[in-house]
Write an enzyme that holds these catalytic residues in place. Sequence first.
Site, PDB file in Angstrom:
ATOM      1  N   GLU A  83       0.820  -1.208   0.000  1.00  0.00           N
ATOM      2  CA  GLU A  83       0.000   0.000   0.000  1.00  0.00           C
ATOM      3  C   GLU A  83       0.858   1.264   0.000  1.00  0.00           C
ATOM      4  O   GLU A  83       1.790   1.381   0.791  1.00  0.00           O
ATOM      5  CB  GLU A  83      -0.928   0.003   1.209  1.00  0.00           C
ATOM      6  CG  GLU A  83      -1.886  -1.174   1.262  1.00  0.00           C
ATOM      7  CD  GLU A  83      -2.881  -1.197   0.119  1.00  0.00           C
ATOM      8  OE1 GLU A  83      -3.047  -0.156  -0.556  1.00  0.00           O
ATOM      9  OE2 GLU A  83      -3.513  -2.256  -0.087  1.00  0.00           O
ATOM     10  N   CYS A 147      -6.866  -2.309   8.745  1.00  0.00           N
ATOM     11  CA  CYS A 147      -5.542  -2.288   8.127  1.00  0.00           C
ATOM     12  C   CYS A 147      -5.099  -0.849   7.879  1.00  0.00           C
ATOM     13  O   CYS A 147      -3.979  -0.455   8.214  1.00  0.00           O
ATOM     14  CB  CYS A 147      -5.553  -3.062   6.803  1.00  0.00           C
ATOM     15  SG  CYS A 147      -5.749  -4.843   6.984  1.00  0.00           S
ATOM     16  N   HIS A 171      -0.950  -6.216   1.925  1.00  0.00           N
ATOM     17  CA  HIS A 171      -2.213  -6.927   1.876  1.00  0.00           C
ATOM     18  C   HIS A 171      -2.019  -8.244   1.141  1.00  0.00           C
ATOM     19  O   HIS A 171      -1.420  -8.275   0.060  1.00  0.00           O
ATOM     20  CB  HIS A 171      -3.279  -6.097   1.151  1.00  0.00           C
ATOM     21  CG  HIS A 171      -4.148  -5.309   2.066  1.00  0.00           C
ATOM     22  ND1 HIS A 171      -4.470  -3.980   1.842  1.00  0.00           N
ATOM     23  CD2 HIS A 171      -4.786  -5.653   3.224  1.00  0.00           C
ATOM     24  CE1 HIS A 171      -5.258  -3.553   2.819  1.00  0.00           C
ATOM     25  NE2 HIS A 171      -5.467  -4.546   3.656  1.00  0.00           N
TER      26      HIS A 171
END
Length: 214
Positions: A83, A147, A171
């Site tokens: 991310e 998250c 992820h």
Amino acid sequence: MSILVTGFDAGHDQVNASAVLTASLRDDLPQPLYPLRSQLHFAILPLSASDLREAVLVQIAVCQPRFCVFTGQARGRNKVHLERLATNLRDFDSPDVAGSQSRGERIEPDGPAAYWSTLPGQEAMIEQLNRQGIPAALSNHAGNHLCNQLLYQVLHWAQQNGSGMACGLVHIPPLPIQVRHQWPETPFMLLEMSRAALAQILLVLVQQTGASAS
């Protein structure tokens, strides 16, 4: 040099892929990571919006990491994703373990809209994973559940405290057992592939930063 690796507890579900992955690495470290075994610290964090910040800060205080590599499961994704951003938004599509379901709320009332991940070498990590046949990509959106909250709160804490600690979120897809029992239409990834992916991410992290692996 210390690295904190975390996953999330299963909560109301029987399985959380990130918890399985983190526990697997802790209990059966892949051979390529043996040189890092004294620097790696593993923790399973609660699926609780109110308890998450304190739980991760306790782990940070214990091991004083140079890097935090957070993992979480992402239903519907068919690749490992690193991310780029964490946003200052809670917008839960399902409640946490305490039944809390924040909708459209800021994580930190006075915090900025977003933080960039500070984990170095993410592009090199993606390239290495794809070269090894592990589907991987960068992602611009960590979701608006726990998250994202975890990454945002730790980046905010590091900014507020002048910490040089670098943080990022990985992820991973669910495991096959979750597809069989929970989400029959969702993509999945075998645990061995997720283990290989995390091992490569950690190795590239060390190589990119010149950190000691001994």
